[in-house]
Design an enzyme around this catalytic site. Structure first.
Site, PDB file in Angstrom:
ATOM      1  N   ASP A  73      -1.483  66.174   3.399  1.00 38.60           N
ATOM      2  CA  ASP A  73      -0.289  66.708   2.750  1.00 38.60           C
ATOM      3  C   ASP A  73       0.824  67.006   3.746  1.00 38.60           C
ATOM      4  O   ASP A  73       2.008  66.857   3.436  1.00 38.60           O
ATOM      5  CB  ASP A  73      -0.640  67.977   1.975  1.00 38.60           C
ATOM      6  CG  ASP A  73      -1.434  67.678   0.703  1.00 38.60           C
ATOM      7  OD1 ASP A  73      -1.556  66.486   0.351  1.00 38.60           O
ATOM      8  OD2 ASP A  73      -1.926  68.632   0.074  1.00 38.60           O
ATOM      9  N   GLY A  74       0.458  67.446   4.963  1.00 41.62           N
ATOM     10  CA  GLY A  74       1.468  67.692   5.986  1.00 41.62           C
ATOM     11  C   GLY A  74       2.221  66.430   6.359  1.00 41.62           C
ATOM     12  O   GLY A  74       3.444  66.457   6.566  1.00 41.62           O
ATOM     13  N   ASN A 147       7.834  71.874  -0.364  1.00 44.01           N
ATOM     14  CA  ASN A 147       6.835  72.904  -0.666  1.00 44.01           C
ATOM     15  C   ASN A 147       7.418  74.312  -0.671  1.00 44.01           C
ATOM     16  O   ASN A 147       7.457  74.964  -1.701  1.00 44.01           O
ATOM     17  CB  ASN A 147       5.684  72.840   0.338  1.00 44.01           C
ATOM     18  CG  ASN A 147       4.492  72.071  -0.186  1.00 44.01           C
ATOM     19  OD1 ASN A 147       4.530  71.517  -1.279  1.00 44.01           O
ATOM     20  ND2 ASN A 147       3.425  72.034   0.590  1.00 44.01           N
ATOM     21  N   ASP A 177       4.016  90.988   6.062  1.00 45.35           N
ATOM     22  CA  ASP A 177       4.015  90.016   7.160  1.00 45.35           C
ATOM     23  C   ASP A 177       5.083  88.948   6.954  1.00 45.35           C
ATOM     24  O   ASP A 177       5.365  88.164   7.866  1.00 45.35           O
ATOM     25  CB  ASP A 177       2.644  89.333   7.278  1.00 45.35           C
ATOM     26  CG  ASP A 177       1.589  90.261   7.857  1.00 45.35           C
ATOM     27  OD1 ASP A 177       1.963  91.337   8.381  1.00 45.35           O
ATOM     28  OD2 ASP A 177       0.393  89.922   7.795  1.00 45.35           O
ATOM     29  N   THR A 188       1.091  75.303  -5.267  1.00 47.40           N
ATOM     30  CA  THR A 188      -0.341  75.070  -5.054  1.00 47.40           C
ATOM     31  C   THR A 188      -0.708  75.082  -3.574  1.00 47.40           C
ATOM     32  O   THR A 188      -1.840  74.753  -3.214  1.00 47.40           O
ATOM     33  CB  THR A 188      -0.766  73.726  -5.668  1.00 47.40           C
ATOM     34  OG1 THR A 188       0.026  72.676  -5.095  1.00 47.40           O
ATOM     35  CG2 THR A 188      -0.598  73.724  -7.171  1.00 47.40           C
ATOM     36  N   TYR A 190       0.705  77.231   0.272  1.00 42.98           N
ATOM     37  CA  TYR A 190       0.611  78.530   0.939  1.00 42.98           C
ATOM     38  C   TYR A 190       0.782  79.674  -0.055  1.00 42.98           C
ATOM     39  O   TYR A 190       0.082  80.695   0.002  1.00 42.98           O
ATOM     40  CB  TYR A 190       1.677  78.588   2.032  1.00 42.98           C
ATOM     41  CG  TYR A 190       1.569  79.747   3.000  1.00 42.98           C
ATOM     42  CD1 TYR A 190       0.416  80.532   3.100  1.00 42.98           C
ATOM     43  CD2 TYR A 190       2.640  80.046   3.847  1.00 42.98           C
ATOM     44  CE1 TYR A 190       0.334  81.580   3.997  1.00 42.98           C
ATOM     45  CE2 TYR A 190       2.572  81.090   4.753  1.00 42.98           C
ATOM     46  CZ  TYR A 190       1.418  81.857   4.822  1.00 42.98           C
ATOM     47  OH  TYR A 190       1.358  82.903   5.721  1.00 42.98           O
ATOM     48  N   SER A 191       1.695  79.526  -0.993  1.00 45.97           N
ATOM     49  CA  SER A 191       1.934  80.573  -1.989  1.00 45.97           C
ATOM     50  C   SER A 191       0.670  80.884  -2.778  1.00 45.97           C
ATOM     51  O   SER A 191       0.349  82.057  -3.034  1.00 45.97           O
ATOM     52  CB  SER A 191       3.063  80.146  -2.941  1.00 45.97           C
ATOM     53  OG  SER A 191       3.238  81.078  -3.981  1.00 45.97           O
ATOM     54  N   SER A 193      -2.396  80.518  -1.789  1.00 44.21           N
ATOM     55  CA  SER A 193      -3.328  81.211  -0.896  1.00 44.21           C
ATOM     56  C   SER A 193      -3.002  82.686  -0.769  1.00 44.21           C
ATOM     57  O   SER A 193      -3.887  83.496  -0.469  1.00 44.21           O
ATOM     58  CB  SER A 193      -3.282  80.557   0.506  1.00 44.21           C
ATOM     59  OG  SER A 193      -3.665  79.206   0.456  1.00 44.21           O
TER      60      SER A 193
END
Length: 293
Positions: A73-74, A147, A177, A188, A190-191, A193
């Site tokens: 994905d990156g 993203n 943080d 779907t 980082y958010s 997670s």
């Protein structure tokens, strides 16, 4: 047929799949354009003299049919930063782990390529975010994200205070943080997670998700993609990190950010019998209950 191929270095275990792809493309007499640094990497294990090389979007001919991203994905996000607002459809062959965006399995290269070359696919238009500052340029003009755009603390010890204004009115001062502003595509990633909701691609929304907030009653918030956010940072170190998909930079807390919907869309390819919901169930095991097995 003209196809652009983007990729980065990968592990030797997937070389047979990459060789299979290029052999199939040659057999079908596809005119190939391969990203420059990826061409250099490919030359270490295969013959690369049968295609043309590009380093930026302007190097590509205007009639490129689609772009293939080889990786995870990156890599797919980096491919989007190359095609920008060109409207070139893009899809990814997953050579990594999860592969939510890069949805084509490496074991299905032959059948997927047949569908792509026949044009047997649909195109989903995906919304992007842009981030800007009146005091300095960001990311050399590549300040858009498929993203998410994320503000993070620079040091590992102290939290930062992120004051977010929604259309000019104070929304909240997040003591955390950092915060994530995600598109439906990024909901779907980082958010998710960090406890954010999953948003359907065509919902016309963004989500603001705090990262490890100190106040437990602070929760993710879904907003309209017509809204404009202004962000100010306070930090003991007077620094913070700003990430824009796969790009990251250090900034001083004097820098104020504006986050809004980008002025262009990206065309993601969906193959036959593939959908966002089926990918959700398959890749994220959405709704799977071990008691049923």
């Amino acid at each position: 047929m003209k196809v652009a191929v983007y990729g980065i270095e990968f592990q030797s275990s997937v070389i047979p799949f990459v060789e299979q792809l290029f052999n199939l493309l040659r057999e079908r007499e596809v005119e190939l354009w391969v990203y420059g640094s990826f061409d250099s990497f490919l030359s270490t294990f295969m013959e690369c003299g049968t295609w043309k090389v590009f380093d930026k979007r302007d190097d590509l001919p205007s009639d490129i049919n689609f772009m293939l991203s080889l990786g995870g994905d990156g890599t797919m996000l980096s491919a989007v930063s190359i095609i920008r607002d060109s409207e070139i459809p893009v899809t990814g062959i997953n050579l990594g782990r999860l592969g939510f965006l890069a949805s084509i399995n490496k074991n299905d290269i032959s059948s997927a390529l047949d569908l792509l070359l026949k044009g047997d696919y649909s195109v989903e238009k995906r919304t992007l975010l842009s981030v800007s500052s009146s005091s300095q340029p960001l990311f050399n003009g590549d300040s858009f994200a498929l993203n998410d755009i994320t503000v993070l603390k620079r040091r590992s010890s102290a939290m930062i205070t992120t004051s977010v204004y929604l259309n000019g009115e104070l929304l909240n001062a997040y003591w955390a943080d950092g915060i994530i502003v995600a598109t439906p595509t990024g909901s779907t990633a980082y958010s998710l997670s960090c406890g954010g909701p999953i948003i359907l691609p065509d919902s016309n929304n963004f989500v603001i998700t705090p990262i490890s907030p100190h106040n437990l009653n602070v929760r993710p918030l879904v907003i309209s993609d017509r809204d404009v956010l202004t962000i100010e940072i306070e930090s003991r170190s007077n620094e913070f990190l700003l990430s824009c998909d796969s790009k990251t930079t250090d900034l001083h807390t004097d820098v104020k950010l504006t986050v809004a919907k980008a002025d262009f869309l990206v065309n993601l390819i969906r193959l036959k019998e593939e959908s966002f919901l089926s990918t959700l169930r398959r890749k994220l095991l959405w709704g799977i209950d071990s008691r049923n097995y």
